[in-house]
Design an enzyme around this catalytic site. Structure first.
Site, mmCIF file in Angstrom:
data_model
loop_
_atom_site.group_PDB
_atom_site.id
_atom_site.type_symbol
_atom_site.label_atom_id
_atom_site.label_comp_id
_atom_site.label_asym_id
_atom_site.label_seq_id
_atom_site.Cartn_x
_atom_site.Cartn_y
_atom_site.Cartn_z
ATOM 1 N N ARG A 258 0.877 -1.175 0.000
ATOM 2 C CA ARG A 258 0.000 0.000 0.000
ATOM 3 C C ARG A 258 0.907 1.216 0.000
ATOM 4 O O ARG A 258 1.591 1.469 0.982
ATOM 5 C CB ARG A 258 -0.915 -0.077 1.233
ATOM 6 C CG ARG A 258 -1.375 1.233 1.759
ATOM 7 C CD ARG A 258 -2.535 1.070 2.710
ATOM 8 N NE ARG A 258 -2.207 0.524 4.024
ATOM 9 C CZ ARG A 258 -1.583 1.172 5.001
ATOM 10 N NH1 ARG A 258 -1.129 2.390 4.811
ATOM 11 N NH2 ARG A 258 -1.382 0.592 6.172
ATOM 12 N N HIS A 262 -3.642 4.042 4.982
ATOM 13 C CA HIS A 262 -4.639 2.960 5.089
ATOM 14 C C HIS A 262 -6.006 3.459 4.623
ATOM 15 O O HIS A 262 -6.644 2.882 3.762
ATOM 16 C CB HIS A 262 -4.713 2.461 6.533
ATOM 17 C CG HIS A 262 -5.873 1.565 6.800
ATOM 18 N ND1 HIS A 262 -5.913 0.267 6.334
ATOM 19 C CD2 HIS A 262 -7.056 1.773 7.426
ATOM 20 C CE1 HIS A 262 -7.074 -0.287 6.687
ATOM 21 N NE2 HIS A 262 -7.774 0.612 7.343
ATOM 22 N N TYR A 271 3.859 4.990 11.878
ATOM 23 C CA TYR A 271 4.214 3.595 12.165
ATOM 24 C C TYR A 271 5.108 2.935 11.124
ATOM 25 O O TYR A 271 5.550 1.823 11.330
ATOM 26 C CB TYR A 271 2.949 2.749 12.384
ATOM 27 C CG TYR A 271 1.943 2.782 11.250
ATOM 28 C CD1 TYR A 271 2.088 1.976 10.127
ATOM 29 C CD2 TYR A 271 0.843 3.648 11.303
ATOM 30 C CE1 TYR A 271 1.172 2.012 9.091
ATOM 31 C CE2 TYR A 271 -0.088 3.697 10.271
ATOM 32 C CZ TYR A 271 0.085 2.874 9.164
ATOM 33 O OH TYR A 271 -0.826 2.917 8.142
HETATM 34 C C1 LIG Z 1 -13.757 -7.433 12.057
HETATM 35 C C2 LIG Z 1 -13.024 -6.115 11.950
HETATM 36 N N1 LIG Z 1 -12.061 -5.820 12.846
HETATM 37 C C3 LIG Z 1 -11.383 -4.644 12.748
HETATM 38 C C4 LIG Z 1 -11.692 -3.753 11.756
HETATM 39 C C5 LIG Z 1 -10.903 -2.455 11.619
HETATM 40 N N2 LIG Z 1 -10.028 -2.599 10.441
HETATM 41 C C6 LIG Z 1 -10.377 -2.069 9.253
HETATM 42 S S1 LIG Z 1 -9.248 -2.428 8.066
HETATM 43 C C7 LIG Z 1 -8.271 -3.252 9.148
HETATM 44 C C8 LIG Z 1 -6.967 -3.864 8.702
HETATM 45 C C9 LIG Z 1 -7.134 -4.780 7.542
HETATM 46 O O1 LIG Z 1 -5.883 -5.181 7.090
HETATM 47 P P1 LIG Z 1 -5.730 -6.088 5.830
HETATM 48 O O2 LIG Z 1 -6.664 -7.247 5.921
HETATM 49 O O3 LIG Z 1 -4.294 -6.389 5.679
HETATM 50 O O4 LIG Z 1 -6.271 -5.171 4.628
HETATM 51 P P2 LIG Z 1 -5.649 -3.792 4.088
HETATM 52 O O5 LIG Z 1 -6.297 -2.692 4.879
HETATM 53 O O6 LIG Z 1 -4.187 -3.827 4.274
HETATM 54 O O7 LIG Z 1 -6.073 -3.712 2.657
HETATM 55 C C10 LIG Z 1 -8.829 -3.262 10.426
HETATM 56 C C11 LIG Z 1 -8.219 -3.905 11.596
HETATM 57 C C12 LIG Z 1 -12.723 -4.088 10.855
HETATM 58 N N3 LIG Z 1 -13.061 -3.288 9.839
HETATM 59 N N4 LIG Z 1 -13.362 -5.289 10.957
#
Ligand SMILES: Cc1ncc(C[n+]2csc(CCOP(=O)(O)OP(=O)(O)O)c2C)c(N)n1
Ligand SMILES: [Mg+2]
Length: 367
Positions: A258, A262, A271
């Protein structure tokens, strides 16, 4: 009883076809026409420019927060390019490139990100699911759709996207296990962009690769250079063909990054190190693919300039379209829509009360 070894197959293939300098491994090149290659390029460039446009609109206060795709265009386009119109696509929340490729107009995404339900309507006949914000929740849904396809003996395939962080969720493991046991036609595309908001990949799992998680469920798994649109295409093609011909699910880990925040409410400088970002900027999927196309004689500087101009005009028109549509939306009574087919009596009562309240307000404003 003696201790004895149980023999397990445990190697994971890593596939890369076009390296970060734009050099190609000719032997691994998938069969693709010039027209298809240029479509991939257009899809990636459109997603990049639209993503930048969304960021501007967000900073200007026209839309709410969204999750930028910058850096992950190849992982998305290379994967969805294998789907037919009758196949299904279930995105997470960062799949801007894949969603545009499937046919959703940019204006709809603008309207959706501005907070209007109407923007989230999937065009008729387009077999996509809405964005799934709860991490990994789309995976069991994908398996359910795939189970339905198998049950009805259809030739369709389901492809779902998720991130590295999603592999720590129970939903991921339940979905893979169910998909494997029932041999459903699903393709799981993990975009390992190294971060789950501020949690690095190393803190997500002790596994050396995410692809190897397929081994535990007894299905094929492969790791690919996710910034190489050709490698993603080739790996997904194998997986889609396998699924369509009854060979069951596959897990594909796309190694990507990315390149920006985020979401628009995140500050990644808190971070992660600037040096890390610099390394990945050199691996950007877009200039790499452009260099390859130019060297192959498929694309000139002028073609790129013309395409940039065409995309800018397209996005200007989409923004105007979105603005016109949004002027007609925004009735606060809409909060009562879209949840129940038939409103329960207590909400019906609240809706009527609120409707009268709005009318009274409007009358007072005009008095
Ligand atoms: C069940 C749940 N827990 C926490 C969140 C908060 N949250 C949103 S995105 C994210 C990280 C996701 O990381 P990844 O799966 O690597 O996807 P990326 O954002 O890197 O595309 C989190 C913890 C959420 N949306 N849903
Ligand atoms: Mg991630």
């Amino acid at each position: 009883m003696p201790r004895k070894e149980i023999e397990l197959e445990h190697s994971i293939e890593h596939l890369s076809i076009l390296d970060e300098n734009g050099s190609l491994d000719q032997d691994l090149m998938p069969e693709l026409s010039k027209k298809q290659l240029l479509r991939f390029h257009r899809g990636m460039l459109l997603a990049r420019r639209f993503d930048e446009r969304l960021l501007l609109l967000q900073r200007q206060g026209h839309i709410g927060t969204f999750a930028p795709v910058k850096g992950q265009e190849a992982a998305q386009i290379g994967a969805v390019a294998n789907l037919k119109a009758e196949d299904w696509m279930l995105p997470a929340f960062r799949e801007i490139a894949a969603i545009l490729w499937r046919g959703t107009p940019p204006s709809a995404l603008i309207i959706f990100n501005a907070g209007y339900n109407e923007g989230g309507k999937i065009p008729e006949q387009q077999r996509d699911f809405p964005n799934a914000v709860p991490v990994a929740s789309q995976l069991p849904h994908a398996v359910g759709v795939a189970y339905g396809i198998k049950y009805r003996k259809k030739q369709e395939v389901v492809l779902t996207f998720f991130g590295d962080g999603a592999t720590s969720e129970g939903d991921f493991h339940e979905a893979l296990n169910f998909a494997a046991v029932f041999g459903v036609p699903a393709v799981f595309v993990c975009q390992n962009n190294h971060w789950a908001i501020s949690v690095p990949r190393e803190k997500q799992t002790k596994s050396k690769t995410l692809a190897q998680k397929a081994l535990a469920y007894g299905i094929p798994g492969i790791q690919v250079d996710g910034n190489d649109v050709l490698a993603v295409y080739a790996a997904t093609q194998e997986a889609v063909d396998r699924a369509r011909s009854g060979g069951g699910p596959t897990l594909i880990e796309c190694i990507t990054y990315r390149l920006t925040m985020h979401t628009t409410v995140d500050d990644p400088t808190k971070y992660r190190q600037e040096e890390e970002v610099k390394i990945w900027e050199k691996r950007d999927p877009l200039p790499r693919f452009q260099k390859f196309l130019q060297e192959a004689g498929h694309l000139s500087e002028k073609d790129i300039d013309d395409l940039e101009k065409e995309i800018k005009e397209q996005l200007d028109a989409e923004w105007s379209e979105a603005q016109q549509q949004m002027e007609k939306l925004g009735n606060p009574l809409d909060m009562f829509e879209y949840i129940y087919a038939q409103l329960p009596p207590y909400l019906q009562e609240q809706k009527e009360f609120f409707s009268q309240f709005i009318e009274a307000q409007e009358e007072a404003d005009h008095a």
